[in-house]
Structures are given as structure tokens and as C-alpha cells.
Design a protein around this motif. Structure first.
Motif, PDB file in Angstrom:
ATOM      1  N   LEU A 372      42.711  50.243  47.888  1.00 52.51           N
ATOM      2  CA  LEU A 372      42.762  49.740  46.308  1.00 52.51           C
ATOM      3  C   LEU A 372      42.087  50.667  45.609  1.00 52.51           C
ATOM      4  CD1 LEU A 372      43.025  45.733  46.565  1.00 52.51           C
ATOM      5  CD2 LEU A 372      44.934  47.541  46.541  1.00 52.51           C
ATOM      6  N   THR A 408      44.283  51.188  42.181  1.00 50.99           N
ATOM      7  CA  THR A 408      45.422  50.192  42.169  1.00 50.99           C
ATOM      8  C   THR A 408      45.214  49.192  40.935  1.00 50.99           C
ATOM      9  OG1 THR A 408      45.961  50.123  44.512  1.00 50.99           O
ATOM     10  CG2 THR A 408      46.699  48.172  43.131  1.00 50.99           C
ATOM     11  N   ARG A 453      45.253  43.455  39.709  1.00 49.86           N
ATOM     12  CA  ARG A 453      43.868  43.957  40.580  1.00 49.86           C
ATOM     13  C   ARG A 453      42.940  42.697  40.445  1.00 49.86           C
ATOM     14  NH1 ARG A 453      41.312  48.245  42.891  1.00 49.86           N
ATOM     15  NH2 ARG A 453      39.443  47.373  43.819  1.00 49.86           N
TER      16      ARG A 453
END
Length: 505
Positions: A372, A408, A453
Motif C-alpha cells: 500500500l 494507495t 486507506r
């Protein structure tokens, strides 16, 4: 080229021809697909190689250029395997066992040793590697072996009407599926082709980009990427240089298994990729068995497509090469994939659901956080539980799509987990139609939603798809309401019984 007098003008006729060959092998010491597919692989490969090189020699002769075949007489198919081959006629006049003595004692060792010859060509190295795991034919008698040769000889590019019949490469993929069916042990090397086609379509590799599969199994992702780039009958190819780029500087893979590695090479050759760049060895430890076909491979790639083994375990030797230590093969492969992508590179990857929801093992959490932080994980597709059952595994899986160069900010989820999949109801590409419709806008629907997120961080990187829009089948009635219902139904039954007794009286 000579015609064999045989024509396959329907899919059924070609499938029937392949089935009849497999039937002979099944009664000839090759009981299961894991035995007869590798055997048919090298035989079919030599048939197609001979046809291809005969055509190339004719083309060279037509323009007055020199041509060097990969195999000399009497090792060409037309010499020893074709019904009218001179070497076959000579062996037929010899003593009992002469054919097997030639095949096992001369042909196979010669082809295995081609890569060691001075100035060996790339194609000769491929031939050697396809024969790397073969010591002798598995077929039990010369009569059965000759029957197989004769039936394979009838299958040529010119005998298959491609307007009505799948290409030979697709027929071969059907054989590979047999390896992966329940009861065999080949499912770990085989990803259902409908899944591969969807993933390649999402990632959409372009000409000039490099495509990499670090655990390529039978070569499905690489073969489909080539078909995607070249189009049916190479209709997307714009020039000879374009085709050369696709065949020689685009597709790269790695495979560890000694039996499956030659099959991946043959599969790519049957798809028209003359020089497959497949590295033989353990990707995670770096232990190399043979790297001769991987010379000149780039360090980083534009596209990665892969399906790592489910539930595999690696030892300390592999773990020392990675930042986050774990024996879980799929987690190590995820780290390898992230490290193998160029900035801006794209990945489509199958992952088992356990990797997504496990938050109690440090390496799992650290790897997902790295994913991520370093990549934009823009889509997760939750697949039905039975998709891989036909390929030897019943594990619940997801498809991850991400681009390196993150981080991300949010993930778009799409849920296909409720679709029923079985042997009579296989998972087909049409199940992705709504997914592809919504993908450009990442729109919300009954099957799709977006998670931020911040929400993921709050759940300690639990990435499991939990559809907030799914229709609930939960019974919300209270115990008191259920007791009242039972009592009312009991009264109805008592009244019905009383009426029946009254009627009989």
C-alpha cells in the motif's frame, strides 16, 4: 508441403483426434494426465517443429538464402517418425526393439545435448530444455508408440481449418487443464484460462512493454499476453519488427518444477513464440537449474502477471533474500513482484484470501503495508470459492491489481464470491461483464464499493472483501416470535388432523 490426407474442419474432430492419442497413452503405461501430457508434449513439439522448419527452409530457398535447421537427419520428425520416413523404414526392417533403441538411446540423448554444442542456436537450447526431464519414452510397446506417431503426424497447421477450429495451442491448453483436474497434482501449475484472459484484459500490456511471470507454471499468462498483443492470426502485428519484439523481447518467466518447465516451453512454442525466455530454478532462493534461455532478461518489468502457489512453504534460504521473513510462499512472491516492477509498472496477481485477512503474523502485515505504501492497489476482485477446484485447489481467492509508484489512497472492490461454480457450471468470462463495465469509473453497485486507506489502516491492513451492499439472508426474528410461530403452526396441524378424523368417522 506434403498433405497427409486428413482434415480437421470442426472442433469436435480435432478434439477427437487428441483424445484418441491420449486413449492409446492411457493404456500404454501413462495412466493419468500427469504422465501422458508430458509424453505427448515432446512428441507433438517435434511434429510442429518439423513442419515449421520445413516451411522456413522453403521460404529461405525461395529467396535464395541459406537455412540452418535445428535438427539434422535422421533426427528430424520426417526421418524417423513420419509414416514414410527413411529412418523409420530402416528401423522397421531391423530387429525387435530397434525403434525404442533409437528413440531412447540416440534421439533423446542427442536432443538433450543440443545446448552443449558449440554455437548452439536459441531454438536448439529450447529443444534441449524441453527434453531436459525425459530419459526415455513412457509408452510400453513399439506398436502403441507407432500408433501415437501416426495420429500425431496427421495434426498439422495445414490440416486444421482455423475458421472453425480452435488453434492447436488452445487444444493443448485443454490437455493442460486435464493435468489440473481434481485427483491430479497439476492444479498448482494451472490457472483457469478464463481468469487469465480477464486479468490480461485488465492490465492490458502494450507492444514495447516487458511481461514477467515469476512462477509461470504451464505458461498460461505469458501465452495469453502474446495472444492479447498479437491478436488472432497476428492481426494486430503492424510490421516484422513489431513481431520480432513480441517474440524475442517481451515475455519472460521463471519455473521451478522439473516436469512442468518443459511443458511451459512447449506451450509457448505452440503459441508461436520461438524463443521462450524461461528461467529454470527457484525464483525465491535464486537457485538456478538452467538460465541459458534467460540471457539478456531485464532486471525490472513493465507488467507482472502471476498466480503463486497456494499454501507453499519456503525455508530460511529463501527468507534471507526478503525484507519480511515468512515461510509463506505467496507472501514472499508478493514481495518479489513489488521489487520486480518498474516505477509505473502494473501487476495482476491471484492471491489466496488468507493473505488478505491475516493480521496476526508480522510479515503478512508488513508486506501488505509495503504494497500500500509503494503501490497503488486500485482493485481487488473477490472470486467464488470453487473457481480453482477444477484446477486441483478449493482455496478462496482474490485478484489484486496494482501499479507501482503509490501510495494507495483507496481500493475499489468487486464481489463475485456469491456465484456458484462447479464442474457442470464452470466460471466463464461473461461473469466479468459488469465488472468491466464499471471498471473505468470504479463505480458503486450491489457488487462494488470503495474502501479508503484510513479504513484499511484502522483494521491493521485487513484487506478482505466484505461487501456492504450484499443482501442479507440473516433471520432477524426474535426467539419469542419464533416460538409464537411454532405454536400457531402446531394449532394448524391439530385442526387439520381433527378435520381428517371427522371426515373418516
Amino acid at each position: 508441403m506434403k498433405k497427409n490426407g486428413k482434415s480437421f474442419n470442426s472442433q469436435q474432430s480435432l478434439n477427437g483426434a487428441i483424445k484418441s492419442i491420449c486413449d492409446i497413452m492411457r493404456r500404454s503405461n501413462c495412466a493419468g494426465a500427469l504422465q501422458y501430457v508430458p509424453e505427448l508434449t515432446w512428441i507433438l513439439f517435434l511434429r510442429i517443429l518439423d513442419e515449421r522448419e520445413t516451411h522456413e527452409a522453403e521460404m529461405a530457398q525461395a529467396v535464395g538464402s541459406e537455412y540452418r535447421p535445428s535438427l539434422d537427419s535422421p533426427y528430424r520428425w520426417q526421418d524417423w517418425a513420419a509414416p514414410d520416413g527413411p529412418k523409420r523404414a530402416e528401423l522397421g526392417l531391423g530387429t525387435l526393439g530397434a525403434l525404442f533403441n533409437f528413440v531412447n538411446g540416440d534421439l533423446i540423448p542427442r536432443l538433450k545435448g543440443l545446448r552443449e554444442r558449440p554455437n548452439s542456436t536459441s531454438r536448439q537450447k529450447v529443444i534441449s530444455e524441453i527434453f531436459s526431464g525425459i530419459e526415455r519414452t513412457r509408452i510400453d510397446t513399439e506398436r502403441n508408440f507407432l500408433d501415437v506417431l501416426d495420429k500425431v503426424h496427421e495434426i498439422t497447421a495445414e490440416s486444421v481449418d482455423t475458421t472453425h477450429v480452435f488453434t492447436l495451442s488452445q487444444v493443448y491448453e485443454g490437455l493442460l487443464l486435464k493435468m489440473g483436474e481434481r485427483g491430479n497434482d497439476g492444479g498448482q501449475f494451472f490457472t483457469p484460462r478464463e481468469i487469465i484472459r480477464a486479468m490480461v484484459r485488465v492490465i492490458d500490456p502494450k507492444v514495447g512493454e516487458t511481461v514477467y511471470d515469476p512462477g509461470c507454471g504451464t505458461g498460461g499468462f505469458l501465452a495469453q499476453s502474446f495472444e492479447h498483443l498479437a491478436g488472432p492470426n497476428n492481426e494486430k502485428v503492424k510490421s516484422p519488427d513489431h513481431l520480432e519484439t513480441l517474440k524475442r523481447r517481451t515475455l519472460y518467466g521463471r519455473e521451478k518444477d522439473n516436469a512442468v518447465y518443459p511443458i511451459s516451453l512447449a506451450n509457448l512454442v505452440l503459441h508461436g513464440i520461438d524463443e521462450p525466455h524461461i528461467w529454470h530454478g527457484n525464483t525465491l532462493t535464486g537457485a538456478e537449474t538452467y538460465g541459458g534461455l534467460f540471457a539478456g532478461a531485464p532486471a525490472l518489468y513493465d507488467v507482472v502477471l502471476m498466480n503463486p502457489p497456494f499454501g507453499g512453504k519456503e525455508g530460511k534460504e529463501a527468507q534471507t533474500r526478503f525484507a519480511y521473513k515468512t515461510g509463506a510462499t505467496q507472501v514472499l512472491f508478493l514481495q518479489h513482484v513489488i521489487d520486480s516492477l518498474k516505477p509505473g509498472g502494473r501487476c495482476g496477481m491471484v492471491i489466496d484470501e488468507g493473505v488478505l485477512f491475516r493480521t496476526n503474523e508480522t510479515a503478512f502485515v508488513q508486506t501488505k503495508r509495503k504494497l500500500l505504501d509503494d503501490c497503488d492497489l486500485w482493485c481487488i476482485v473477490s472470486m467464488p470459492g470453487g473457481v480453482f477446484t477444477a484446477a486441483g485447489a478449493g482455496v478462496k481467492t482474490n485478484l489484486l491489481f496494482f501499479t507501482k509508484g503509490g501510495p494507495t489512497k483507496q481500493i475499489w472492490y468487486y464481489d463475485l464470491s456469491d456465484i456458484k461454480v462447479g464442474k457442470k457450471k464452470p466460471f466463464t468470462l461473461e461473469k466479468f461483464e459488469d465488472f468491466f463495465r464499471l471498471l473505468p469509473s470504479r463505480g458503486d453497485s450491489e457488487r462494488s464499493w470503495t474502501v479508503t486507506r484510513a479504513e484499511i489502516d484502522a483494521k491493521n491492513y485487513d484487506l478482505k472483501a466484505v461487501n456492504p451492499n450484499a443482501k442479507s439472508n440473516e433471520d432477524t426474528r426474535t426467539p419469542e416470535a419464533l416460538l409464537d410461530l411454532i405454536e400457531a403452526k402446531g394449532r394448524e396441524v391439530a385442526e387439520a388432523l381433527a378435520a381428517l378424523r371427522l371426515g373418516r368417522a
